[in-house]
Write an enzyme that holds these catalytic residues in place. Sequence first.
Site, mmCIF file in Angstrom:
data_model
loop_
_atom_site.group_PDB
_atom_site.id
_atom_site.type_symbol
_atom_site.label_atom_id
_atom_site.label_comp_id
_atom_site.label_asym_id
_atom_site.label_seq_id
_atom_site.Cartn_x
_atom_site.Cartn_y
_atom_site.Cartn_z
ATOM 1 N N ASN A 43 48.450 -19.182 5.776
ATOM 2 C CA ASN A 43 48.156 -19.310 4.351
ATOM 3 C C ASN A 43 49.399 -19.562 3.505
ATOM 4 O OD1 ASN A 43 48.248 -16.531 5.483
ATOM 5 N ND2 ASN A 43 48.464 -15.958 3.343
ATOM 6 N N GLN A 71 41.988 -20.254 6.197
ATOM 7 C CA GLN A 71 42.622 -21.435 5.579
ATOM 8 C C GLN A 71 42.192 -22.735 6.261
ATOM 9 O OE1 GLN A 71 44.621 -21.739 2.869
ATOM 10 N NE2 GLN A 71 44.611 -19.561 2.429
ATOM 11 N N HIS A 118 35.591 -18.694 -0.834
ATOM 12 C CA HIS A 118 36.384 -19.114 -2.001
ATOM 13 C C HIS A 118 37.622 -19.924 -1.649
ATOM 14 C CE1 HIS A 118 39.830 -16.171 -2.223
ATOM 15 N NE2 HIS A 118 39.071 -15.545 -1.360
ATOM 16 N N CYS A 129 48.765 -12.377 -2.273
ATOM 17 C CA CYS A 129 48.699 -10.966 -1.909
ATOM 18 C C CYS A 129 50.069 -10.313 -1.971
ATOM 19 C CB CYS A 129 48.139 -10.819 -0.501
ATOM 20 S SG CYS A 129 46.788 -11.944 -0.204
HETATM 21 C C1 LIG Z 1 42.520 -15.545 1.718
HETATM 22 C C2 LIG Z 1 42.728 -15.181 3.129
HETATM 23 C C3 LIG Z 1 42.120 -14.064 3.697
HETATM 24 C C4 LIG Z 1 41.270 -13.110 2.881
HETATM 25 O O1 LIG Z 1 40.057 -13.688 2.488
HETATM 26 P P1 LIG Z 1 39.255 -13.031 1.258
HETATM 27 O O2 LIG Z 1 37.949 -13.759 1.256
HETATM 28 O O3 LIG Z 1 40.049 -13.283 0.045
HETATM 29 O O4 LIG Z 1 39.084 -11.590 1.588
HETATM 30 C C5 LIG Z 1 42.333 -13.806 5.032
HETATM 31 N N1 LIG Z 1 43.090 -14.610 5.790
HETATM 32 C C6 LIG Z 1 43.692 -15.700 5.288
HETATM 33 C C7 LIG Z 1 44.495 -16.577 6.180
HETATM 34 C C8 LIG Z 1 43.536 -16.024 3.938
HETATM 35 O O5 LIG Z 1 44.148 -17.101 3.444
#
Ligand SMILES: *Cc1c(COP(=O)(O)O)cnc(C)c1O
Length: 403
Positions: free
Chosen positions: A152, A180, A202, A326
């Site tokens: 990510n 991702q 999302h 995050c």
């Molecule tokens: C955004 C993300 C998550 C978390 O997903 P959410 O739906 O926001 O809980 C986990 N792993 C990766 C690689 C992400 O980019």
Amino acid sequence: MDRLIYLDNAATTQVSEAVLTEMLPYFRQNYGNPSSVYQFAGEGKKAVDRARRQAAKLIGAEPEEIYFTGGGSESDNWAIKAAAEAYAFKGKHIVTSKIEHHAVLHTCGYLEKKGYDVTYLNVDAEGKISLEELKAAIRPDTILISIMAANNEIGTIQPIAEIGKIAHEAGVPFHTDAVQAYGHIPLDVDKMQIDMLSASGHKMNGPKGIGILYIRKGVKIRSFIHGGAQERSRRAGTLNVPGIVGFGTAAQIAGETMEEKSQKERELKDHLIERVLAEIPYSRLNGHRTDRLPNNANFCFRFIEGESMLILLDQLGICASSGSACTSGSLDPSHVLLAIGLPHEITHGSLRITLSDGTTLEEIDFVVDELKKMIERLRNMSPLYEDFLKEQSKKQKEVKDVQ
Ligand SMILES: *Cc1c(COP(=O)(O)O)cnc(C)c1O
């Protein structure tokens, strides 16, 4: 603010118009609980079935292997904790990597406190794990391999099919955090020998708070949320019908438009990378040059604080991030940038720009033009940069003296 340039699509994406249109009837018209028996609930039930087929098709899975969850973090937690419990009779060793999302890393950390043993694989300077190191890490008591499909922060794509092959040859279940990757690059759970896969709505123009965990038939798994009989009694709770419909529609659209969309994003991203590296001194690209997500660019600028850059960009209506959503807000350097071997002081000057298919060439050029000016200004205020320049001119003088 007269305009918004949203370049943080790895943090979240805008729900597409088509996705919203499909979701809307399930708030007020067809609001029945799909678990109810009367006909009025039938529309919701049908919509959930359709979404499950759409979610499955994108990765070559069977609809019965898809479980809807509350998002990517929940899917990661479920996959890892439940596999750890279900296979504890066999052993307590898990293999993952140093660059996983915190939803995976912190879950593994929790299991370590419960007596599990976790191996965190290194990555090379481009962010790839070594298949040899993976093979060597597998032990008779290894019960799970969890390696993300694409990172990510730096966008590096892992050799998922090769990892799947190694896992299966060793008889170890393989989970991948594909949050991702799902909807952005081709994935096939059979060809890649994936046993469990996490995805989130999302991150692919679907709604927030909805995700999936794909669980291959035959993989031992525990129920995650106890309660009603939803999701074959494995994930209780009244189904989030509008969210599920949104997820399915987003998956369907992603499948249909992936090639065209990624081609467009790739071209713009390459243009961005070329310009930044050519026009901004002391900049570097993080992540793999080619095996990376089509919409991801991640840079480090020496002598710059990422946070100051983000604030100045924000004043221009430009949304970007340093590291991941995050970790921002904390002053800890990115664990991903540290894992690819960057020193602390360089990780602080990182900038992640993630495009959408709506991003334009004009926006990218505007951002690069502004970045150039901004970085020059910030460096001129930096004592570190001043020292560096002094050092440089001293060296040059020495060279001249020798000549
Ligand atoms: C955004 C993300 C998550 C978390 O997903 P959410 O739906 O926001 O809980 C986990 N792993 C990766 C690689 C992400 O980019």
